[in-house]
Write an enzyme that holds these catalytic residues in place. Structure first.
Site, PDB file in Angstrom:
ATOM      1  N   SER A 177       0.647  -1.759   0.051  1.00 63.54           N
ATOM      2  CA  SER A 177      -0.101   0.202   0.186  1.00 63.54           C
ATOM      3  C   SER A 177       0.779   1.272  -0.592  1.00 63.54           C
ATOM      4  CB  SER A 177      -0.859   0.052   1.111  1.00 63.54           C
ATOM      5  OG  SER A 177      -2.141   0.871   1.750  1.00 63.54           O
ATOM      6  N   THR A 178       0.959   2.335   0.697  1.00 65.31           N
ATOM      7  CA  THR A 178       1.264   2.964   0.886  1.00 65.31           C
ATOM      8  C   THR A 178       2.593   2.544   1.184  1.00 65.31           C
ATOM      9  OG1 THR A 178      -0.323   4.458   2.284  1.00 65.31           O
ATOM     10  CG2 THR A 178       1.802   5.641   2.199  1.00 65.31           C
ATOM     11  N   HIS A 203      -2.694  -0.981  -3.447  1.00 65.60           N
ATOM     12  CA  HIS A 203      -3.946  -0.359  -3.684  1.00 65.60           C
ATOM     13  C   HIS A 203      -3.804   1.513  -4.335  1.00 65.60           C
ATOM     14  CE1 HIS A 203      -4.477  -1.950   1.167  1.00 65.60           C
ATOM     15  NE2 HIS A 203      -4.984  -2.835   0.227  1.00 65.60           N
ATOM     16  N   MET A 296      -0.205   1.328   5.401  1.00 65.09           N
ATOM     17  CA  MET A 296      -0.815   1.332   5.702  1.00 65.09           C
ATOM     18  C   MET A 296      -2.031   0.331   6.431  1.00 65.09           C
ATOM     19  SD  MET A 296      -1.622   3.181   8.664  1.00 65.09           S
ATOM     20  CE  MET A 296      -0.407   4.518   8.754  1.00 65.09           C
ATOM     21  N   ASP A 299      -4.926  -5.113   6.655  1.00 67.27           N
ATOM     22  CA  ASP A 299      -5.231  -5.836   5.077  1.00 67.27           C
ATOM     23  C   ASP A 299      -4.418  -6.441   4.594  1.00 67.27           C
ATOM     24  OD1 ASP A 299      -7.144  -6.175   3.152  1.00 67.27           O
ATOM     25  OD2 ASP A 299      -5.986  -5.253   1.252  1.00 67.27           O
TER      26      ASP A 299
END
Length: 364
Positions: A177-178, A203, A296, A299
């Protein structure tokens, strides 16, 4: 005008500087930020030249930065900023093909993340994304930002020439993700041409994953593409979940096949790492490597545990090399991973295990 009393709560709010040539966007972003109890818009600049002085004077914690502006565009400004005074930057990008390409460049230069604004209906679009914008500012404020090295300063890479592996039965599953766009780039640059088929959930919203995949494909020795529904997973190929669609893997005889779906978000995400890893636990099992990179939230953590319980070998990126340690931390806390490694060592460890007797070595 009555001044707000100075309190510890006020002092601890995230200070945000908005940089955008549109007065409307500056006003909307200011309203969104000031509506949050834990952040404050300390200023709004119409271009990077004005922003430079405001950064010195206001010492913001996070910048929101428009991509296309007069006098100096956002990319040129970001490049200089990350060399001279690195700090968390959230890009504000347009939903266009050009906007997607430039946003990928911004992430490569060190921007933490991005939010999108539509070409029309900007007020409605930004207001509708207020919660997402606030969440990403909070994440950016806690992110690890590193000074960008000058061109040519990086240590020379020693990519793995061959993994010693051949066949179609193994699979690599990756969640991020991030900070994941750059982590994926760094990791995939080390993948040899004969690597197992690799499925990736990063993401990212719709409209950006194709530019991301194309960028990686131009840099890596493996083929990288945005995943399509029902295609056979081939060695030497990586498939990235399209923005706003879940990616999973299924079996078709002896072959692995990609599956895309529009099912509801999982853990607030579509695509979701949970969906990919759970499908791997179901139909890949001991033939899988699971890799959790920076991001973050949580998930994919629970499904990564299921993946391990099915026989897979799982690796999480370590805290020191993550932009945000949330997703790896959650997977580690659940006991879902066998190894925690710096980003630069992950690919080498995967192919070391494949080259030293394949998956049998994974069970040691």
């Amino acid at each position: 005008m009555q001044l707000q009393p100075f309190t510890a709560a006020v002092a601890n709010r995230i200070k945000v500087l908005i940089i955008d040539d549109s007065a409307l966007v500056r006003s909307l972003m200011t309203a969104i930020i000031d509506s949050q109890p834990d952040m404050h818009a300390v200023g709004a600049a119409p271009n990077p030249l004005v922003a430079r002085e405001m950064i010195r004077a206001l010492d913001p914690d996070v910048l929101t930065l428009d991509v296309e502006m007069p006098k100096m565009d956002g990319i040129e400004f970001l490049d200089r900023l990350m060399r001279l005074r690195p700090m968390p930057v959230l890009m504000v990008s347009s939903l266009t093909e050009r906007g997607a390409e430039v946003t990928m460049k911004a992430l490569e230069l060190g921007a933490v993340d991005f939010v999108t604004k539509p070409r029309i209906g900007i007020a409605e679009g930004l207001s509708g994304s207020a919660g997402d914008i606030a969440d990403k500012i909070r994440i950016a404020a806690r992110a690890r930002v590193r000074r960008k090295a000058p061109p040519g300063a990086d240590a020379p890479r020693k990519p793995i020439e061959r993994s010693g592996y051949s066949g179609t039965e193994k699979l690599i599953l990756v969640g991020s993700s991030t900070g994941g766009t750059e982590a994926l780039r760094e990791m995939l640059l080390d993948f040899p041409p004969d690597c197992p088929g690799t499925l990736i959930t990063q993401h990212m919203p719709a409209g950006f994953t194709k530019s991301f995949a194309d960028r990686l494909d131009s840099l890596c020795r493996i083929s990288v593409k945005e995943a399509e529904h029902g295609e056979r997973v081939l060695p030497g190929h990586a498939y990235i979940a399209p923005g706003d669609r879940h990616l999973s893997v299924s079996r078709s005889g002896a072959n692995y096949v990609t599956q895309l779906s529009d099912e509801p978000p999982v853990n607030r995400h579509r695509p979701s790492v949970e969906v990919l890893f759970r499908s791997g636990a179901r139909c890949v099992g001991a033939n899988a490597f699971g890799i959790m990179l920076t991001g973050m939230g949580k998930d994919g953590a629970q499904a990564m545990l299921e993946l391990r319980q099915s026989g897979a070998w799982n690796i999480a990126q370590d805290e020191a090399s993550c932009v945000v340690f949330g997703m790896p931390r959650e997977a580690i806390a659940l006991g879902a991973v066998q190894e925690v490694l710096p980003l630069g060592e992950i690919a080498g460890q995967v192919f070391k295990r494949l080259g030293a007797g394949g998956m049998r070595a994974m069970r040691v």
